[in-house]
Design a protein around this motif. Structure first.
Motif, PDB file in Angstrom:
ATOM      1  N   VAL A 144       0.650  14.331  37.287  1.00  0.00           N
ATOM      2  CA  VAL A 144       1.115  12.881  36.915  1.00  0.00           C
ATOM      3  C   VAL A 144       2.921  13.178  37.049  1.00  0.00           C
ATOM      4  N   PRO A 145       3.431  11.809  37.274  1.00  0.00           N
ATOM      5  CA  PRO A 145       5.016  11.867  37.545  1.00  0.00           C
ATOM      6  C   PRO A 145       5.669  12.589  36.291  1.00  0.00           C
ATOM      7  N   GLY A 146       6.544  13.378  36.648  1.00  0.00           N
ATOM      8  CA  GLY A 146       7.207  14.024  35.424  1.00  0.00           C
ATOM      9  C   GLY A 146       6.995  15.270  35.148  1.00  0.00           C
ATOM     10  N   GLU A 147       5.411  15.726  35.548  1.00  0.00           N
ATOM     11  CA  GLU A 147       5.261  16.955  35.276  1.00  0.00           C
ATOM     12  C   GLU A 147       5.859  18.191  35.938  1.00  0.00           C
ATOM     13  N   GLN A 148       6.023  18.093  37.115  1.00  0.00           N
ATOM     14  CA  GLN A 148       6.716  19.069  37.790  1.00  0.00           C
ATOM     15  C   GLN A 148       8.151  19.150  37.616  1.00  0.00           C
ATOM     16  N   GLU A 149       8.818  18.200  37.335  1.00  0.00           N
ATOM     17  CA  GLU A 149      10.284  17.984  36.843  1.00  0.00           C
ATOM     18  C   GLU A 149      10.503  18.679  35.750  1.00  0.00           C
ATOM     19  N   TYR A 150       9.736  18.501  34.836  1.00  0.00           N
ATOM     20  CA  TYR A 150       9.862  18.816  33.104  1.00  0.00           C
ATOM     21  C   TYR A 150       9.070  20.125  33.071  1.00  0.00           C
ATOM     22  N   LYS A 151       8.401  20.908  33.882  1.00  0.00           N
ATOM     23  CA  LYS A 151       8.079  22.238  33.500  1.00  0.00           C
ATOM     24  C   LYS A 151       9.218  23.168  33.150  1.00  0.00           C
ATOM     25  N   GLY A 152       8.656  23.716  31.911  1.00  0.00           N
ATOM     26  CA  GLY A 152       9.725  24.500  31.454  1.00  0.00           C
ATOM     27  C   GLY A 152      11.036  23.947  30.600  1.00  0.00           C
ATOM     28  N   ARG A 153      10.869  22.477  30.532  1.00  0.00           N
ATOM     29  CA  ARG A 153      11.619  21.626  29.844  1.00  0.00           C
ATOM     30  C   ARG A 153      10.908  20.876  28.999  1.00  0.00           C
ATOM     31  N   GLY A 154       9.900  21.338  28.409  1.00  0.00           N
ATOM     32  CA  GLY A 154       9.101  20.211  27.588  1.00  0.00           C
ATOM     33  C   GLY A 154       7.679  20.374  27.853  1.00  0.00           C
ATOM     34  N   VAL A 155       7.499  20.549  29.151  1.00  0.00           N
ATOM     35  CA  VAL A 155       6.062  20.859  29.772  1.00  0.00           C
ATOM     36  C   VAL A 155       5.629  22.253  29.796  1.00  0.00           C
ATOM     37  N   ALA A 156       4.605  22.706  29.011  1.00  0.00           N
ATOM     38  CA  ALA A 156       4.255  23.989  28.722  1.00  0.00           C
ATOM     39  C   ALA A 156       2.748  24.058  28.864  1.00  0.00           C
ATOM     40  N   TYR A 157       2.375  25.437  29.285  1.00  0.00           N
ATOM     41  CA  TYR A 157       0.664  25.775  29.103  1.00  0.00           C
ATOM     42  C   TYR A 157       0.484  26.728  28.258  1.00  0.00           C
ATOM     43  N   CYS A 158       1.398  27.208  27.753  1.00  0.00           N
ATOM     44  CA  CYS A 158       0.823  28.497  26.711  1.00  0.00           C
ATOM     45  C   CYS A 158       1.616  28.020  25.265  1.00  0.00           C
ATOM     46  N   GLU A 167      -1.596   0.312  27.980  1.00  0.00           N
ATOM     47  CA  GLU A 167      -0.836   1.473  28.340  1.00  0.00           C
ATOM     48  C   GLU A 167       0.024   1.874  26.839  1.00  0.00           C
ATOM     49  N   GLN A 168      -0.104   3.260  26.529  1.00  0.00           N
ATOM     50  CA  GLN A 168       0.764   3.421  25.094  1.00  0.00           C
ATOM     51  C   GLN A 168       1.894   4.279  25.546  1.00  0.00           C
ATOM     52  N   LEU A 169       2.836   4.246  24.471  1.00  0.00           N
ATOM     53  CA  LEU A 169       3.878   5.277  24.760  1.00  0.00           C
ATOM     54  C   LEU A 169       4.254   6.052  23.596  1.00  0.00           C
ATOM     55  N   ILE A 170       4.160   7.315  23.611  1.00  0.00           N
ATOM     56  CA  ILE A 170       4.293   8.298  22.273  1.00  0.00           C
ATOM     57  C   ILE A 170       5.629   9.034  22.377  1.00  0.00           C
ATOM     58  N   SER A 171       6.378   9.313  21.385  1.00  0.00           N
ATOM     59  CA  SER A 171       7.702  10.011  21.552  1.00  0.00           C
ATOM     60  C   SER A 171       7.238  11.590  21.370  1.00  0.00           C
ATOM     61  N   VAL A 172       7.537  12.420  22.068  1.00  0.00           N
ATOM     62  CA  VAL A 172       7.088  13.886  22.016  1.00  0.00           C
ATOM     63  C   VAL A 172       8.151  14.636  22.249  1.00  0.00           C
ATOM     64  N   SER A 173       8.453  15.944  21.981  1.00  0.00           N
ATOM     65  CA  SER A 173       9.435  16.811  22.309  1.00  0.00           C
ATOM     66  C   SER A 173       8.875  17.837  23.105  1.00  0.00           C
ATOM     67  N   GLY A 174       7.500  17.883  23.144  1.00  0.00           N
ATOM     68  CA  GLY A 174       6.856  19.203  23.973  1.00  0.00           C
ATOM     69  C   GLY A 174       5.257  18.439  24.574  1.00  0.00           C
ATOM     70  N   ILE A 175       4.907  18.822  25.528  1.00  0.00           N
ATOM     71  CA  ILE A 175       3.611  18.496  25.929  1.00  0.00           C
ATOM     72  C   ILE A 175       2.773  19.755  26.518  1.00  0.00           C
TER      73      ILE A 175
END
Length: 522
Positions: free
Chosen positions: A327-341, A433-441
């Motif tokens: 989805v939009p934003g995933e690649q841009e924010y990898k390591g900057r809030g988008v994590a897999y571990c 469509e819903q919007l939630i505030s998060v610091s990490g995904i």
């Protein structure tokens, strides 16, 4: 600090220390400083070669511990209390600083010894991170081998201000002389490649000189390790070429379904696999990515660095990796809030709201683990029902800071150009469509096979990108076998991958016997 059993084990290990090592501790009035000082004192009692210098002004970080060789003046630093997964890093630092062999290859040691400029490495870790120790230990080996190099492990959960200032949202994060050097898993070979501009060419020349293998295993996870052991035990000239030995298992926190072993951890199992493989005459070629395979006189295996290996038979066991949401934003924010571990990066989000995408076992387990660290966890599952085991679902629903949404389609990851601050999802029932505030995904939506490098080959893949194999692990290309999560094997489990690795290796052995017999008859 250390129990009697561990002290007894360490006393035996420390007999390998040959020269004086000083533990310099920088303390404040915190409980963590008390822990670190207690740890240093305990270690010093276990060897006559270890001493402690208290209240040493190492740097601004407190508590800190410096492992210093009095013979070579090398420095290895630990900012925080190196327990958990990093305890082994500390013990190895003591051994190597005290003159115990680092077991570096001769060409690697030569490259390290030639470094004549100051290199100050800082690596930010989480003590619960399984990937971090291999990076810490690689940097520590550099520092133990050359006094121009300093390595410092920093517990990100303890030094939160630094983490915030440097906007670190994933571990391990390595800085060299104040600049970001790498993020994520990186081995010694790759570190040396980045430091030595001629390293890639040297590696290429070295690989090109290798004689054809009887069996070449591509991939170093459980399937690859099993295949290598079975091939070597048959007396075959066996090689393993892999980006990272251990593969995805190195990132696995807890393993409780490996038959005959009640419980273990990924890094521990990887170390045991590597030790087993190296008991045999197997040529392990780490930090090398394969890009193509062709059938000519031999099977020609091309590497990313331009080198070419040859083999009479090949076992492909390149495994799988975490699937992206795309989805939009995933690649841009990898390591900057988008994590897999979640085990690795969870501590960096202490006290903050996060989201977990995926309602299978991995997603719900992640939510449960994160709930003990973060402020709040929102779980988003695309389907109408969670796919996790009921015992995990019940546990997650019992925790007050976990909220679960089914029929939720993630549509966008939003940030402020520096880091994640929100997530959008579509309620598939209402269409809103819903919007939630998060610091990490944390993305936990299954696996995708590592087979893209085969897209231009003649090897058949199914619609999911899995390698099609028969009951002996054979592919449609003569002499090429495959095993593990990269194949059509239906269940992606460690024990199944090991079994399929053995099957593919035995299939390759049978193939070689028949080929040699046919050649002799001709």
């Amino acid at each position: 600090m250390l129990d009697a059993q561990i002290k007894q084990q360490l006393t035996e290990h420390f007999k390998n220390i040959k020269s004086p090592v000083e533990l310099r501790v920088a303390l404040d009035s915190s409980s963590k400083s008390n822990e670190l000082n207690s740890l240093a004192q305990d270690l010093a009692l276990l060897s006559p070669h270890i001493s402690v210098a208290e209240n040493y002004d190492i740097n601004a970080r407190r508590p800190s511990l410096q492992v210093r060789s009095q013979q070579t003046n090398t420095e290895i630093n630990f900012a925080g209390v190196p327990m958990g997964h990093e305890f082994t890093s500390l013990i190895l630092a003591l051994l190597h600083s005290g003159g115990h062999d680092t077991k570096l290859a001769g060409d690697e040691l030569a490259v390290i010894k030639e470094i004549d400029k100051p290199l100050n490495f800082e690596v930010y870790v989480s003590l619960s991170c399984q990937t971090c120790p291999q990076v810490v230990q690689a940097l520590n080996v550099l520092a133990a081998s050359n006094a121009n190099i300093i390595a410092t492990m920093i517990d990100g959960a303890l030094f939160q201000q630094e983490v915030e200032e440097r906007n670190i949202m994933a571990v391990p994060s390595v800085y060299l002389n104040g600049e970001l050097f790498s993020q994520g898993a990186i081995g010694l070979a790759d570190i040396l490649k980045k430091l030595d501009s001629n390293s890639a060419q040297k590696t290429k020349e070295k690989l090109n000189k290798k004689a054809p293998f009887d069996v070449l295993v591509v991939g170093g996870g459980p399937a690859g390790a099993s295949a290598a052991v079975y091939a070597a035990r048959k007396g075959l000239n066996t090689g393993v070429v892999a980006e990272r030995f251990g593969g995805q298992v190195a990132d696995t926190m807890s393993i409780e379904n490996f038959i005959s072993v009640k419980e273990t951890e990924g890094p521990k199992l990887v170390a045991q696999l590597e030790q087993h493989v190296k008991q045999y005459d197997v040529d392990v070629m780490d930090s090398n990515r394969v890009t193509n395979i062709e059938r000519n006189e031999y099977l020609d295996i091309e590497l990313e660095n331009g080198a070419k290996l040859q083999a009479k038979s090949v076992v492909i066991s390149t495994g799988a990796r975490w699937r992206n949401v795309n989805v939009p934003g995933e690649q841009e924010y990898k390591g900057r809030g988008v994590a897999y571990c979640p085990h690795c990066d969870g501590p960096l989000f202490k006290g903050k709201p996060v989201a977990v995408i995926g309602g299978g076992n991995s997603g719900i387990e992640a939510a449960i683990d994160l709930a003990n660290i973060v402020e709040h966890v929102t779980v988003l599952e695309f389907a109408s029902e969670l796919k996790a085991d009921q015992v995990l679902i019940d546990k997650a629903k019992s925790l007050p800071n976990i909220v679960i949404h089914t029929d939720a389609q993630t549509t966008e990851i939003i940030g402020d150009k520096n880091k994640v601050n929100a997530l959008k999802y579509l309620d598939r029932i209402t269409g809103e469509e819903q919007l939630i505030s998060v610091s990490g995904i944390f993305v936990q939506i299954g696996l995708v096979p590592n087979s893209e490098w085969l897209s231009n080959s003649d090897i058949n893949l199914n619609k999911f990108g899995e390698i099609e194999i028969d009951n002996k692990g054979s592919t449609n290309m003569q002499g090429v076998f495959a095993a593990g999560d990269v194949t059509t094997t239906p269940f992606k489990q460690i024990v199944i991958a090991m079994g399929s690795g053995a099957t593919a290796s035995l299939g390759a052995f049978e193939y070689l016997i028949r080929e040699e017999g046919a050649s002799a008859a001709a």
